[in-house]
Design a protein around this motif. Structure first.
Motif, short mmCIF file in Angstrom:
data_model
loop_
_atom_site.label_atom_id
_atom_site.label_comp_id
_atom_site.label_asym_id
_atom_site.label_seq_id
_atom_site.Cartn_x
_atom_site.Cartn_y
_atom_site.Cartn_z
N ARG A 193 13.57 0.52 -2.29
CA ARG A 193 12.39 0.06 -1.55
C ARG A 193 12.16 0.95 -0.32
N ALA A 194 13.24 1.23 0.42
CA ALA A 194 13.12 2.07 1.63
C ALA A 194 12.60 3.45 1.27
N ALA A 195 13.13 4.03 0.20
CA ALA A 195 12.68 5.36 -0.22
C ALA A 195 11.22 5.33 -0.66
N PHE A 196 10.86 4.29 -1.39
CA PHE A 196 9.49 4.14 -1.90
C PHE A 196 8.51 4.02 -0.73
N LEU A 197 8.83 3.17 0.24
CA LEU A 197 7.95 2.95 1.38
C LEU A 197 7.86 4.19 2.27
N THR A 198 8.98 4.87 2.45
CA THR A 198 8.98 6.09 3.26
C THR A 198 8.01 7.11 2.66
N HIS A 199 8.05 7.21 1.32
CA HIS A 199 7.15 8.14 0.63
C HIS A 199 5.69 7.68 0.73
N LYS A 200 5.47 6.39 0.49
CA LYS A 200 4.10 5.86 0.51
C LYS A 200 3.46 6.02 1.88
N MET A 201 4.24 5.76 2.93
CA MET A 201 3.72 5.81 4.28
C MET A 201 3.68 7.23 4.85
N LYS A 202 4.35 8.16 4.12
CA LYS A 202 4.44 9.55 4.58
C LYS A 202 5.04 9.63 5.98
N LEU A 203 6.16 8.93 6.14
CA LEU A 203 6.83 8.91 7.44
C LEU A 203 7.46 10.26 7.74
N THR A 204 7.31 10.69 8.97
CA THR A 204 8.02 11.89 9.42
C THR A 204 9.46 11.49 9.72
N ALA A 205 10.32 12.47 9.91
CA ALA A 205 11.72 12.19 10.23
C ALA A 205 11.83 11.37 11.51
N GLU A 206 11.03 11.72 12.52
CA GLU A 206 11.07 10.98 13.79
C GLU A 206 10.54 9.57 13.62
N GLN A 207 9.47 9.39 12.84
CA GLN A 207 8.94 8.05 12.58
C GLN A 207 9.97 7.19 11.84
N SER A 208 10.64 7.78 10.86
CA SER A 208 11.67 7.05 10.11
C SER A 208 12.79 6.60 11.03
N ARG A 209 13.17 7.48 11.95
CA ARG A 209 14.26 7.15 12.89
C ARG A 209 13.91 5.92 13.72
N GLN A 210 12.63 5.77 14.09
CA GLN A 210 12.21 4.64 14.90
C GLN A 210 11.81 3.42 14.05
N PHE A 211 11.21 3.71 12.89
CA PHE A 211 10.61 2.63 12.08
C PHE A 211 11.66 1.71 11.45
N TRP A 212 12.66 2.29 10.79
CA TRP A 212 13.56 1.46 9.99
C TRP A 212 14.44 0.53 10.82
N PRO A 213 14.90 0.91 12.01
CA PRO A 213 15.62 -0.08 12.83
C PRO A 213 14.75 -1.29 13.19
N VAL A 214 13.47 -1.03 13.50
CA VAL A 214 12.55 -2.13 13.81
C VAL A 214 12.34 -3.01 12.57
N TYR A 215 12.12 -2.36 11.43
CA TYR A 215 11.94 -3.10 10.18
C TYR A 215 13.16 -3.97 9.89
N LYS A 268 0.67 -2.38 1.58
CA LYS A 268 0.29 -2.06 0.21
C LYS A 268 1.51 -1.60 -0.58
N GLY A 269 2.35 -0.81 0.08
CA GLY A 269 3.56 -0.30 -0.58
C GLY A 269 4.51 -1.41 -0.97
N GLU A 270 4.63 -2.44 -0.14
CA GLU A 270 5.51 -3.57 -0.49
C GLU A 270 5.03 -4.25 -1.78
N ILE A 271 3.71 -4.43 -1.89
CA ILE A 271 3.14 -5.03 -3.11
C ILE A 271 3.34 -4.11 -4.30
N ASP A 272 3.09 -2.81 -4.10
CA ASP A 272 3.24 -1.85 -5.19
C ASP A 272 4.69 -1.77 -5.66
N PHE A 273 5.64 -1.83 -4.72
CA PHE A 273 7.05 -1.76 -5.09
C PHE A 273 7.45 -2.98 -5.91
N ARG A 274 6.99 -4.15 -5.50
CA ARG A 274 7.29 -5.37 -6.25
C ARG A 274 6.74 -5.27 -7.68
#
Length: 220
Positions: free
Chosen positions: A76-98, A167-173
């Motif tokens: 799921r994390a890999a799928f959403l990272t790809h869907k959202m086109k997260l940069t490395a810096e965004q991923s570093r901040q985004f996933w702890p919050v998530y 949208k990615g959460e729905i698509d992944f499900r």
């Protein structure tokens, strides 16, 4: 969606939260309406059954997917990272919050499960009614968390990326469900082959038994 402006996307995200809020209001309204037709305990059983049925279906899908829960979460994390086109810096901040928000949601889910389990031990309709109120209060907390989640996400990613998360959460499900269906179709498709193999083995054993019977010396 592709041509929508950031303001339009943010408006759409707010509307999603408003829809969730309306769902809670409808639940509260219909719990009251059901109470005029069936008992509070029956209403609680209806509420419990709907939630537990949905959880059981998803649990069955996960089991049928052939993947562990941890593997599904990693996918799921890999799928959403790809869907959202997260940069490395965004991923570093985004996933702890998530993950922090997910822990809060899980705590609400566990509290709701405990309340549902308490229904059978309730001694009066008044206690059951109070349990129902606490359950819908937890649903309200979930809606509040969704609003908080969107606000925190928008401090890390842009509006389009935040929308792609939902949208990615729905698509992944849907992806997991589709994989489960394909796996089931393959299993069903292999069934005639397995049945033919079992029939062959049975015939072979019967033939072997008859031959053994013929080779045995006659009884005196």
């Amino acid at each position: 969606f592709q041509v929508a402006s950031d303001d339009e996307i943010k408006s759409g995200l707010r509307q999603m939260t408003e829809v969730c809020q309306k769902d809670v209001a409808i639940e509260r309204e219909y719990i009251g309406k059901f109470g005029r037709v069936i008992s509070a305990r029956q209403t609680a059983e209806l509420y419990k059954t709907e939630i537990e049925f949905q959880k059981a279906i998803w649990s069955r899908v996960l089991q049928g997917s052939g993947q562990s829960e941890d593997a599904v979460e990693s996918a799921r994390a890999a799928f959403l990272t790809h869907k959202m086109k997260l940069t490395a810096e965004q991923s570093r901040q985004f996933w702890p919050v998530y993950n922090e928000l997910q822990r809060e949601k899980n705590a609400n889910s566990q509290a709701s499960e405990r309340l549902r389990g308490s229904v059978n031990n309730a001694r009066s309709d008044a206690e059951v009614t109070d349990l129902l109120k606490q359950m819908t209060d937890l649903r309200q907390k979930d809606v509040d968390l969704e609003k908080k989640q969107t606000e925190r996400f928008l401090k890390i990613v842009n509006a389009r990326q935040a929308a792609m998360f939902y949208k990615g959460e729905i698509d992944f499900r849907r992806k997991i469900i589709q994989e489960w269906r394909e796996r089931r179709r393959e299993q069903v498709g292999d069934r005639p082959k397995r049945e033919r193999l079992e029939q062959f083995r049975e015939r072979r054993e019967n033939l072997r038994e008859r031959r053994n019977e013929q080779r045995r010396p006659p009884r005196e």
